[in-house]
Design an enzyme around this catalytic site. Structure first.
Site, short mmCIF file in Angstrom:
data_model
loop_
_atom_site.label_atom_id
_atom_site.label_comp_id
_atom_site.label_asym_id
_atom_site.label_seq_id
_atom_site.Cartn_x
_atom_site.Cartn_y
_atom_site.Cartn_z
CG ASP A 15 -1.72 0.86 1.26
OD1 ASP A 15 -1.66 2.12 0.53
OD2 ASP A 15 -2.83 0.99 1.97
CG ASN A 70 1.55 2.04 -13.15
OD1 ASN A 70 1.36 2.92 -14.09
ND2 ASN A 70 0.84 1.07 -12.82
CE1 TYR A 90 -5.42 10.01 -12.01
CE2 TYR A 90 -5.43 11.64 -13.97
CZ TYR A 90 -5.11 10.56 -13.35
OH TYR A 90 -4.34 9.75 -14.31
CE LYS A 129 -1.69 10.53 -12.11
NZ LYS A 129 -0.88 9.44 -11.63
CB VAL A 178 -3.97 4.45 -21.76
CG1 VAL A 178 -3.81 3.20 -22.20
CG2 VAL A 178 -3.01 5.36 -22.21
CB THR A 192 -6.07 0.30 -18.64
OG1 THR A 192 -6.61 1.56 -17.89
CG2 THR A 192 -4.80 0.86 -19.26
#
Length: 278
Positions: free
Chosen positions: A79, A106, A173, A177, A206, A208
């Protein structure tokens, strides 16, 4: 012999099939790196639901695929919000594979999206805690080991197009970033004399497993007729006429981890097909 033969890499958030982390791990392993596959392993709280994390069984499956490429691979649950666990992850790489040369931050939360006035303190803290604070803990742990080894190293954060531009429903978010840009600029100054480079890779969207959830969410938010319509409009605004692929990000990471990029540090590299020009 590949570019990373004899190197040891840790990739956080790499325990989910078809995710960016898995693609990065495969890319590094395909060129000879021993890889530690790391993910949270199990849901810890409301911010880490089972459907959005890399579970232990899935982590083991990813590692098995890497071993099938002919390289050593292990798993280590972590974690990233806990600095003790992060340091243990770095120590695992040394104890299991004999060193640490590459660290890829990541792990991230990209599934807490809400209108500004609906964001709770818990929402904010969860996203910042994983995406920014977790990356700092990873950078710090990796740098400790790399400095002690005395042979340099490569640290790469997976940032986002959101490190350069703002997006609705993504306040935490985007802030997390953007914070990574400042983090690498400062860390690179201190770690450069030790031969350790620190960079960000900033992909655009992307698709995913997480990306598919985002497609559905933003198709509704933007009033698109369907997810397919939303994706078509997305592709139309990208000069290369398509969203990113996991391989695009993995290729950029591999370059920054290679000797060819030995003089590149403090950078936030766009991998966006021209969508993000600054």
């Amino acid at each position: 012999m590949g570019r990373f033969t004899g190197k040891v890499a840790v990739v956080t958030g790499s325990g989910r099939r078809k995710g960016l982390g898995e693609a990065i791990a495969v890319r590094l392993a395909s060129e000879g790196a021993a890889v530690v596959v790391s993910d949270i392993g199990a849901s810890r709280d409301a911010a880490t639901p089972g459907a959005m994390i890399g579970a232990t069984e899935e982590m083991e499956a990813v590692a098995a695929d890497l071993r099938a490429l002919g390289v050593p691979a292990s798993t280590c649950a972590c974690d990233v919000r806990d600095p003790v666990q992060v340091q243990a992850l770095a120590d695992h790489a040394v104890a299991t594979h004999g060193g640490l040369d590459i660290w890829v931050n990541n792990a991230g939360i990209g599934y807490i999206m809400k209108p500004l006035l609906e964001v709770t303190p818990d929402d904010w803290n969860a996203v910042i805690g994983v995406n920014l604070t977790g990356a700092f803990f990873g950078l710090q742990a990796a740098a400790r080991v790399m400095a002690a080894q005395g042979k340099g190293g490569r640290i790469v954060n997976i940032a986002s197009q959101a490190a350069k531009s703002g997006f609705p429903h993504a306040q935490a978010y985007t802030s997390s970033k953007h914070g990574l840009v400042g983090l690498v600029r400062s860390a690179a100054i201190e770690l450069g004399p030790l031969g350790i480079t620190v960079n960000n890779v900033c992909p655009n969207h992307v698709t995913t497993g997480l990306g598919a959830w985002q497609n559905e969410y933003f198709a509704k938010v933007t009033g698109a007729d369907s997810v397919e319509d939303y994706l078509k409009k997305m592709a139309a605004r990208i000069p290369m006429q398509r969203p990113g692929l996991t391989q695009d990000t993995a290729n950029a990471v591999a370059f920054l981890c290679s000797e060819e990029a030995a003089y590149i540090t403090a950078e936030s590299l766009n991998v966006s097909g021209g969508e993000e020009p600054h």
